[in-house]
Design a protein around this motif. Structure first.
Motif, short mmCIF file in Angstrom:
data_model
loop_
_atom_site.label_atom_id
_atom_site.label_comp_id
_atom_site.label_asym_id
_atom_site.label_seq_id
_atom_site.Cartn_x
_atom_site.Cartn_y
_atom_site.Cartn_z
N GLU A 54 -37.01 39.53 70.23
CA GLU A 54 -38.35 39.83 70.72
C GLU A 54 -39.01 40.95 69.92
O GLU A 54 -40.24 40.93 69.73
CB GLU A 54 -38.28 40.20 72.21
N ASN A 55 -38.23 41.90 69.43
CA ASN A 55 -38.80 42.96 68.57
C ASN A 55 -39.34 42.37 67.27
O ASN A 55 -40.42 42.73 66.81
CB ASN A 55 -37.74 44.02 68.27
N ILE A 56 -38.57 41.47 66.67
CA ILE A 56 -39.02 40.82 65.44
C ILE A 56 -40.27 40.00 65.71
O ILE A 56 -41.24 40.03 64.94
CB ILE A 56 -37.90 39.93 64.86
N ALA A 57 -40.27 39.25 66.82
CA ALA A 57 -41.42 38.42 67.16
C ALA A 57 -42.66 39.27 67.36
O ALA A 57 -43.76 38.91 66.93
CB ALA A 57 -41.11 37.61 68.42
N GLU A 58 -42.49 40.42 68.00
CA GLU A 58 -43.64 41.30 68.24
C GLU A 58 -44.24 41.81 66.93
O GLU A 58 -45.46 41.84 66.75
CB GLU A 58 -43.21 42.48 69.11
N MET A 59 -43.37 42.20 66.00
CA MET A 59 -43.86 42.68 64.70
C MET A 59 -44.63 41.59 63.98
O MET A 59 -45.69 41.83 63.38
CB MET A 59 -42.68 43.15 63.84
N LEU A 60 -44.11 40.36 64.02
CA LEU A 60 -44.76 39.25 63.33
C LEU A 60 -46.09 38.88 63.98
O LEU A 60 -47.07 38.57 63.29
CB LEU A 60 -43.82 38.04 63.30
N LYS A 61 -46.14 38.93 65.30
CA LYS A 61 -47.39 38.61 65.99
C LYS A 61 -48.47 39.63 65.68
O LYS A 61 -49.65 39.28 65.55
CB LYS A 61 -47.14 38.54 67.50
N LEU A 62 -48.09 40.91 65.57
CA LEU A 62 -49.06 41.95 65.21
C LEU A 62 -49.64 41.71 63.82
O LEU A 62 -50.77 42.10 63.53
CB LEU A 62 -48.39 43.32 65.27
N ALA A 63 -48.83 41.06 62.96
CA ALA A 63 -49.30 40.73 61.60
C ALA A 63 -50.01 39.37 61.57
O ALA A 63 -50.26 38.82 60.49
CB ALA A 63 -48.12 40.72 60.64
N ARG A 64 -50.31 38.83 62.77
CA ARG A 64 -51.09 37.59 62.92
C ARG A 64 -50.33 36.35 62.45
O ARG A 64 -50.91 35.44 61.86
CB ARG A 64 -52.44 37.70 62.20
N MET A 109 -53.11 29.68 60.49
CA MET A 109 -52.12 30.70 60.81
C MET A 109 -50.71 30.16 60.51
O MET A 109 -50.37 29.06 60.89
CB MET A 109 -52.21 31.08 62.30
N LYS A 110 -49.91 30.96 59.80
CA LYS A 110 -48.56 30.55 59.44
C LYS A 110 -47.62 30.67 60.64
O LYS A 110 -47.71 31.61 61.43
CB LYS A 110 -48.02 31.41 58.29
N THR A 111 -46.71 29.71 60.74
CA THR A 111 -45.74 29.70 61.84
C THR A 111 -44.37 30.13 61.34
O THR A 111 -43.88 29.62 60.32
CB THR A 111 -45.64 28.30 62.46
N ILE A 112 -43.74 31.05 62.06
CA ILE A 112 -42.42 31.55 61.68
C ILE A 112 -41.45 31.31 62.83
O ILE A 112 -41.74 31.64 63.99
CB ILE A 112 -42.47 33.05 61.35
N LEU A 113 -40.32 30.70 62.52
CA LEU A 113 -39.27 30.46 63.51
C LEU A 113 -38.23 31.57 63.41
O LEU A 113 -37.68 31.82 62.33
CB LEU A 113 -38.61 29.10 63.25
N VAL A 114 -37.97 32.25 64.52
CA VAL A 114 -36.97 33.32 64.57
C VAL A 114 -35.78 32.81 65.39
O VAL A 114 -35.92 32.49 66.57
CB VAL A 114 -37.54 34.59 65.22
N ILE A 115 -34.61 32.73 64.75
CA ILE A 115 -33.39 32.29 65.42
C ILE A 115 -32.46 33.48 65.53
O ILE A 115 -31.92 33.96 64.53
CB ILE A 115 -32.71 31.15 64.63
N GLU A 116 -32.28 33.98 66.72
CA GLU A 116 -31.50 35.20 66.96
C GLU A 116 -30.97 35.17 68.39
O GLU A 116 -31.73 34.98 69.35
CB GLU A 116 -32.38 36.43 66.73
N ASP A 117 -29.66 35.33 68.54
CA ASP A 117 -29.07 35.22 69.88
C ASP A 117 -29.26 36.46 70.74
O ASP A 117 -29.19 36.39 71.96
CB ASP A 117 -27.58 34.85 69.78
N LYS A 118 -29.51 37.61 70.13
CA LYS A 118 -29.73 38.83 70.90
C LYS A 118 -31.22 38.93 71.26
O LYS A 118 -32.08 39.08 70.38
CB LYS A 118 -29.27 40.05 70.10
N LYS A 119 -31.50 38.87 72.57
CA LYS A 119 -32.88 38.78 73.05
C LYS A 119 -33.73 39.97 72.59
O LYS A 119 -34.86 39.79 72.15
CB LYS A 119 -32.88 38.70 74.58
N GLU A 120 -33.21 41.19 72.71
CA GLU A 120 -33.99 42.37 72.35
C GLU A 120 -34.38 42.35 70.88
O GLU A 120 -35.52 42.63 70.52
CB GLU A 120 -33.20 43.63 72.68
N VAL A 121 -33.41 42.03 70.01
CA VAL A 121 -33.69 41.97 68.57
C VAL A 121 -34.71 40.88 68.28
O VAL A 121 -35.67 41.08 67.52
CB VAL A 121 -32.39 41.70 67.78
#
Length: 357
Positions: free
Chosen positions: A15-25, A1-13
């Motif tokens: 977590e939304n990006i993280a959720e999309m990526l997790k759904l794509a495994r 499984m590929k690992t992606i690091l998301v660096i973003e200071d706005k929590k809502e943004v």
């Protein structure tokens, strides 16, 4: 499984990006600021990094600069996240080594497509770096599908880099035309060199790891491949044939620039205008198989029209626009060229060659 690091200071943004990526495994690691992002990039060794630009303390440019200097993270694909994009932002990011930009609010499909593409290219790049060989390396650059490096389209007058910028990529021109320029203390701009299909741009300063001593601007729409500095250095140190090839390119570039400098210093304007006409013609309209070793007289065979603004002709000749226009008019009156707006057709190349000597 590929690992992606998301660096973003706005929590809502974030977590939304993280959720999309997790759904794509994808496995996702999150950082709320630039400093934490750098630390996590070094400790988790992600396969790709998504990073916001505008963050407190350490912004996205700072994160990319730090990671690009670390051998362990220099090859990690890096995508900027930004609320707005202008040409200056894009150039700054690409000069630092960014692979792509995503504009917020981020569309799910655009995000996943960009991530998939960069991960795929990263895999191809690793295979390519392991066993390239000079022929394979050059062939990959020429073929869009086979090339492991990011390719971008640049519009006319778009700046690749400016004097004083920090090098991060070597530019390979797949199509289009680029000019190298330098500005003197009186704000006069001079074209120091021209680059076209198959040429590399920005090599000397990149190898010296010093700020660019000149600017590079697109003359006509171009498709350009960006080779990250770290990848280039790996190729040069790991493959003797590739290192020898670039040494040959550097030697040829130094020789050609020295010859042009002497001609600009000592030749009358008429000869300089003729030199410029033949230089542009040879560079962009009558390319030999081996542009390094083929003399000008051996590769001129036809007379297409050439398109270049009068301002660019003046910058190439190193004279005022009025003077260059007057000389061009004289050459037209003598039947050696045809003028039609910004189009110039060489009618009598033999006479022009004789004038050059």
């Amino acid at each position: 499984m590929k690992t992606i690091l998301v660096i973003e200071d706005k929590k809502e943004v974030r977590e939304n990006i993280a959720e999309m990526l997790k759904l794509a495994r994808y496995e996702v690691v999150q950082a709320s600021d630039g400093r934490q992002g750098v630390a996590l990039a070094r400790s988790t060794d992600p396969d790709l990094i998504l990073c916001d630009i505008m963050m407190p303390e350490l912004d996205g440019y700072g994160v990319l600069h730090i990671l690009s200097k670390d051998p362990n993270t220099a090859r990690t694909p890096f995508i900027f996240l930004t609320a707005k994009v202008d040409q200056h932002q894009i150039r700054s990011g690409m000069n630092l080594g960014a692979d792509d930009y995503l504009t917020k609010p981020i569309d799910d499909i655009d995000l996943l497509a960009a991530v998939e593409l960069r991960l795929k290219k990263a895999g191809q790049m690793q295979q390519h770096v392991d066993q390239p060989g000079l022929t394979g390396f050059l062939n990959a650059l020429r073929q869009v599908q086979a090339c492991p490096y990011s390719t971008f389209r640049y519009a006319k007058k778009q700046v690749l880099y400016a004097e004083g910028d920090t090098p991060a990529n070597l530019y390979y021109i797949r199509s289009g035309q680029v000019k190298h320029t330098k500005t003197d203390a009186s704000a006069n701009v001079f074209i120091t060199a021209l680059a076209g299909k198959g040429d590399f741009v920005g090599l000397p300063d990149l190898l010296q790891d010093t700020p660019y001593t000149e600017s590079a601007e697109v003359l006509h729409d171009a498709e350009i491949c960006l080779i990250p500095q770290a990848e280039l250095l790996t190729l040069l140190t790991s493959h003797a044939d590739i290192g020898a090839y670039f040494m040959r390119l550097l030697a040829s570039e130094v020789k050609q620039r020295n010859e042009r400098l002497l001609k600009l210093a000592y030749q009358p304007v008429r000869k300089r205008v003729v030199e410029a006409l033949l230089l542009v013609y040879r560079k962009f309209y009558s390319l030999p198989d081996d542009p390094i070793n083929t003399p000008l007289e051996q590769d001129i065979s036809s007379t297409p029209f050439m398109t270049l603004s009068r301002e660019n002709w003046a910058q190439l000749v190193g004279a005022s626009m009025e003077t260059v226009i007057r000389v061009l008019s004289d050459l037209r009156a003598e039947g050696m060229i045809k003028l039609s707006g910004n189009q110039i057709t060489l009618l009598d190349i033999d006479r022009l060659l004789r004038l050059k000597h």
